[in-house]
Write a protein that holds these residues in place. Structure first.
Motif, PDB file in Angstrom:
ATOM      1  N   THR A 150       1.435   2.918  -3.526  1.00 31.73           N
ATOM      2  CA  THR A 150       0.344   3.534  -4.286  1.00 31.73           C
ATOM      3  C   THR A 150       0.233   5.038  -4.055  1.00 31.73           C
ATOM      4  N   GLU A 161       0.813  -1.217   0.000  1.00 35.49           N
ATOM      5  CA  GLU A 161       0.000   0.000   0.000  1.00 35.49           C
ATOM      6  C   GLU A 161       0.851   1.274   0.000  1.00 35.49           C
ATOM      7  N   ARG A 186       8.002  -6.602  -6.701  1.00 30.28           N
ATOM      8  CA  ARG A 186       7.954  -5.133  -6.647  1.00 30.28           C
ATOM      9  C   ARG A 186       9.330  -4.476  -6.628  1.00 30.28           C
TER      10      ARG A 186
END
Length: 201
Positions: free
Chosen positions: A31, A28, A81
């Protein structure tokens, strides 16, 4: 991308095995947090508080801002990621020394100017023991060696093309652009030989 030649400084020993990319940076945070601010959220689940009062090793006075991380086996496993590398860079880390890495994390390091160094477990353990008090190590990509405070020298190898790209500060796009003249020459030849392919270009 910042070139990598050699880095000297404290080496934070963090030998937990199988530290995945979600531990390095939670999804999160990718983002809504700018890339340059991700360091403050790195290892968030392990820090148990804010940067100033965390007992996590990279928040301690000895290792805050340490450019070298000595990690456990399979470091950076899990999801793909790239933000995990960005988060480490935000903490000041330029190189990670470990017995092994997650494959995608390993590749992402090279794309962002971070050097992942693979060494045998006994060498990693020896370096971690020497680094515990904060004495500086040197990771030298030019010489291909890690130099410990005791004077011990541990050699390492890196794929030659990746080594050269790091030394020059080039990611894959940068490496491709070093051959821009060859690419343009091929395009010119192909445009002459097959003009219909280039009609809409």
């Amino acid at each position: 991308m910042q070139p990598f030649t050699a880095v000297t400084g404290p080496a934070a020993p963090f030998l937990e095995p199988n530290v995945n990319t979600d531990v390095i940076i939670r999804i999160e945070r990718l983002t809504g947090v700018p890339r340059e601010d991700l360091g403050r959220y790195a290892f968030e689940a392990l820090r148990h508080g804010q940067e100033g009062d965390s007992a996590f090793i990279l928040d301690t006075p000895t290792f805050r801002g340490a450019p070298i991380l000595i990690a456990g086996r399979n470091f950076g496993c899990g999801s793909s990621r790239e933000g995990a590398v960005w988060a480490l860079m935000g903490l000041g880390v330029r190189t990670v020394v470990a017995e092994s890495f997650g494959d995608i994390f390993f590749n992402n390091c090279f794309q962002n100017g971070v050097l992942p160094v693979v060494l045998p477990k006994d060498a990693v353990d020896r370096l971690a023991a020497e680094a515990t008090g904060g004495a500086g190590l040197t990771v030298d990509l030019v010489a291909g060696e890690v130099r410990a405070p005791s004077g011990a020298v541990v050699p390492f190898t890196v794929d030659p093309q990746r080594r050269q790209a790091l030394l020059e500060g080039l990611d894959e796009i940068g490496v491709t652009l070093t051959r821009a003249d060859e690419i343009a020459a091929w395009q010119a030849r192909d445009r002459a030989a097959r003009p219909w392919i280039w009609a809409a270009a």
